[in-house]
Design a protein around this motif. Structure first.
Motif, PDB file in Angstrom:
ATOM      1  N   VAL A  34      -6.790   4.990   2.112  1.00 21.60           N
ATOM      2  CA  VAL A  34      -6.272   5.745   1.098  1.00 21.60           C
ATOM      3  C   VAL A  34      -7.084   5.834  -0.148  1.00 21.60           C
ATOM      4  CG1 VAL A  34      -4.137   5.767  -0.751  1.00 21.60           C
ATOM      5  CG2 VAL A  34      -3.909   4.793   1.885  1.00 21.60           C
ATOM      6  N   MET A  72       1.015  -1.332  -0.005  1.00 27.06           N
ATOM      7  CA  MET A  72      -0.177   0.022  -0.189  1.00 27.06           C
ATOM      8  C   MET A  72       0.840   1.194   0.085  1.00 27.06           C
ATOM      9  SD  MET A  72      -3.299   0.862   2.384  1.00 27.06           S
ATOM     10  CE  MET A  72      -4.308  -0.096   1.786  1.00 27.06           C
ATOM     11  N   THR A  73       2.159   1.247   0.594  1.00 25.43           N
ATOM     12  CA  THR A  73       2.833   2.189   0.617  1.00 25.43           C
ATOM     13  C   THR A  73       4.266   1.972   0.105  1.00 25.43           C
ATOM     14  OG1 THR A  73       3.540   2.004   3.018  1.00 25.43           O
ATOM     15  CG2 THR A  73       1.627   3.458   2.496  1.00 25.43           C
ATOM     16  N   LEU A 120       0.243   0.418   6.215  1.00 27.50           N
ATOM     17  CA  LEU A 120       1.311   1.408   5.618  1.00 27.50           C
ATOM     18  C   LEU A 120       2.770   0.980   6.094  1.00 27.50           C
ATOM     19  CD1 LEU A 120      -0.867   4.643   6.467  1.00 27.50           C
ATOM     20  CD2 LEU A 120      -1.069   3.174   4.395  1.00 27.50           C
ATOM     21  N   ASP A 132      -3.602   9.078  -2.572  1.00 31.53           N
ATOM     22  CA  ASP A 132      -2.754   8.153  -3.131  1.00 31.53           C
ATOM     23  C   ASP A 132      -1.742   8.695  -3.774  1.00 31.53           C
ATOM     24  OD1 ASP A 132      -2.014   5.707  -4.235  1.00 31.53           O
ATOM     25  OD2 ASP A 132      -3.419   5.819  -5.778  1.00 31.53           O
ATOM     26  N   THR A 156       6.254   7.894   4.574  1.00 33.87           N
ATOM     27  CA  THR A 156       5.984   7.000   3.674  1.00 33.87           C
ATOM     28  C   THR A 156       5.217   7.586   2.454  1.00 33.87           C
ATOM     29  OG1 THR A 156       5.172   4.664   3.545  1.00 33.87           O
ATOM     30  CG2 THR A 156       3.787   6.337   4.305  1.00 33.87           C
ATOM     31  N   ARG A 157       5.343   6.817   1.318  1.00 35.35           N
ATOM     32  CA  ARG A 157       4.555   7.432   0.308  1.00 35.35           C
ATOM     33  C   ARG A 157       3.554   6.216  -0.275  1.00 35.35           C
ATOM     34  NH1 ARG A 157       5.233  11.227  -3.815  1.00 35.35           N
ATOM     35  NH2 ARG A 157       4.365  10.765  -5.729  1.00 35.35           N
ATOM     36  N   THR A 158       2.280   6.752  -0.278  1.00 34.82           N
ATOM     37  CA  THR A 158       1.101   6.027  -0.556  1.00 34.82           C
ATOM     38  C   THR A 158       1.329   5.646  -1.959  1.00 34.82           C
ATOM     39  OG1 THR A 158      -0.282   7.723  -0.914  1.00 34.82           O
ATOM     40  CG2 THR A 158      -0.490   6.956   0.924  1.00 34.82           C
ATOM     41  N   GLN A 159       0.625   4.412  -2.500  1.00 39.52           N
ATOM     42  CA  GLN A 159       0.857   3.975  -3.861  1.00 39.52           C
ATOM     43  C   GLN A 159      -0.187   3.038  -4.145  1.00 39.52           C
ATOM     44  OE1 GLN A 159       4.856   2.563  -3.850  1.00 39.52           O
ATOM     45  NE2 GLN A 159       4.403   0.409  -3.290  1.00 39.52           N
TER      46      GLN A 159
END
Lengths: 328, 226
Positions: free
Chosen positions: A265, A44-45, A220, A198, A236-239
């Protein structure tokens, strides 16, 4: 080992090695492609994906070791069984004692594995935006634009919009027994809901109003202790879109077990819509909140007191306690 | 004394000492009298709103901790005030809640809890007037909140001047505020509720004592299928 043994034993050893290589390759490939993508905490991140990669690498290295031990045991049980007539002498038996080639090989192989894993672990920790753990008030690793976004957030001039690629600061406020979240780039409103956009770098600023808590968003792969009068920053970076769970992972009192909530997210457009709507809906209460600050000083009277900003003006500076100001 | 007699004396002495120790520890670990569960599931016809009435008092006035702040609930079967914070409610049902707030207030540690959240209509009434936000820096501040964290429900309980009612249950003659709001119970399960005002005077950050003990400032909703 092989040269000191008889021809028959050498064949045993080679056979074991060949079987081991074949089984290991098959097992590793099966694990990597079939199981690996589903290993928690998911993707997810960026930090979650990094953790998944670490787990998978460890498993791919560990599987051959596991297979080697089991294969050796199984091979020995079937072929070197003492009850078996004309059983050949086992490989690695008494004749292997003091065999320098065996000992050196063992030391080299195990050392290489351990040192490589240690190097891999260190490299994985030193990634652009940390590994999702709380880095304290002065993070060593942070994503591009984080300092600017955090400074602007504190000054009340932060902005975020879809496709801006700006870092989004989110403050996590722990209190017995619930997390609430402030969004400084949207007027500093506070909400019991944690909604994230996102494809965005997030700067979690984690603090507490009372005792020590710990903000743990498992999916996360973000975990940061929440200490009173401390700003513990994690990135962190959401993806990936989806829901995640936030739990307190520091025993904090009677309802510690119930101190959890669900976060989501969502798409950048949906986040902006939610944030602006919540900012408007909470406006009447937001004006009564203290100005956004990294930490808040509980009232000196203890019970039922107000919570007040400590007056910090720059991000990542040491906490300065100005004392509890009573409302005028 | 015979060997058996001496053994019996030692055994009895050991049991007496051990019993005293266990009793003492139990007194420390169980500061309140464990209550039962007040049942609201059979008070209304299925699908009809359930009426739940509680009061908050600055000091309970009896029991092991007479000075502790507490909630009390009006038992729908007896009509009496029970010192019990575990309530059985029907699932997916509207709960019409009335709170008689007899305690004083102060500014909130986190004004977030000055906002009415999670109720039907996202509002509540204070002495008959609807409100959505209460600025705790005004008037007598906020004494407590009734909050169910899992439902994101929180309602501030506006304080009264002073604390003239020292023994629960408080009588309507004492100064009080009346707040009403409604919420809908979720599916079956246990949901804790609590006060978010650190109102346990004398404890670190105000969160020990009554704030950390069942039957005072927190409890459970046992939501069962209706």
């Amino acid at each position: 080992m092989a040269p000191e043994t008889t021809q028959g034993e050498t064949n045993h050893f080679r056979r074991i090695v060949y079987i081991w290589i074949a089984l290991s390759v098959v097992a590793d490939l099966l694990f990597w492609f079939l199981v690996g993508p589903h290993v928690p905490p998911g993707r997810m991140t960026s930090s979650a994906q990094g953790d998944q990669l670490d787990f998978n690498i460890l498993f791919v290295i560990g599987l051959p070791v596991l297979i080697g031990v089991w294969e050796w045991l199984a091979y020995a049980a079937f072929n070197w069984n003492a009850k078996k007539k004309d059983a050949p002498e086992s490989v690695g038996g008494p004749k292997a004692w003091g065999n320098k080639r065996t000992e050196v090989s063992w030391i080299i192989v195990t050392s290489v594995v351990v040192v490589c894993l240690a190097c891999f672990g260190i490299v994985e920790l030193v990634v652009l935006q940390g590994a999702g753990g709380g880095e304290g008030p002065n993070p060593i690793w942070y994503p591009h634009g984080a300092i600017q976004a955090e400074t602007a957030a504190l000054a009340g001039t932060g902005t975020w919009s879809p496709n801006s690629n700006d870092v989004l600061p989110v403050q996590v406020i722990a209190q017995q027994w619930k997390f609430t979240y402030r969004y400084p780039t949207f007027g500093g409103f506070e909400s019991p809901e944690l909604i994230l956009p996102d494809d965005t770098s997030i700067a979690f600023n984690v603090t507490s109003l009372d005792v020590i808590h710990s903000f743990w968003a498992y999916q996360l792969e973000v975990k940061a202790d929440a200490n009173p009068l401390e700003n513990n920053v994690a990135f962190t970076r959401t993806q990936q879109l989806g829901n995640f769970v936030v739990r307190c992972s520091e025993l904090c009192g009677l309802w510690h077990g119930a101190m959890f909530n669900y976060g989501t997210v969502v798409s950048q457009a949906a986040f902006e819509k939610w944030a602006t709507a919540t900012e408007a809906a909470n406006a009447a209460n937001t004006k009564d909140l203290p100005p956004f600050a990294w930490t808040y000083v509980p009232d000196a009277n203890g019970a039922a007191g107000g919570y007040y900003p400590d007056g910090n003006v720059t991000p990542y500076s040491p906490v300065e306690i100005y004392g509890a100001k009573q409302p005028s | 004394m015979s060997k058996g007699g001496r053994l019996a004396v030692v055994l009895v002495a050991f049991l007496v000492v051990a019993g005293l120790v266990v009793f003492g520890v139990a007194q420390l670990l169980v500061p309140g009298v464990p209550g039962g569960v007040v049942n609201f599931t059979d008070t209304q016809a299925a699908g009809q709103p359930v009426h739940l009435t509680v009061q908050t008092v600055g000091s309970i006035g009896f029991g092991n901790h007479p000075t502790w702040v507490s909630y009390l609930v009006k038992n729908p079967h007896t009509g009496k005030w029970d010192h019990d914070t575990s309530w059985e409610l029907p699932a997916n049902t509207v709960i019409d809640m009335t709170v008689y707030q007899y305690d004083s207030g102060s500014p909130l540690r986190n004004q977030e809890w000055g906002q009415v959240q999670g109720t039907i209509g996202r509002d509540a009434t204070l002495n008959g007037k609807s409100f959505k936000v209460y600025d705790s820096y005004t008037g007598n501040g906020v004494g407590h909140t009734f909050a169910i964290p899992a439902l994101n429900l929180s309602v501030p309980m506006v304080g009264v001047a002073g604390n003239p009612c020292a023994v629960a249950p408080c009588h309507f003659n004492s100064p009080h505020n009346i707040e009403t709001f409604s919420f809908k119970t979720p599916g079956p399960g246990s949901y804790n509720w609590q006060c978010f005002v650190p109102c346990a005077l004398g404890y670190l950050f105000g969160n020990g004592g009554a704030m950390s003990t069942q039957n005072y400032m927190g409890g459970e909703l046992e939501v069962v299928a209706s």
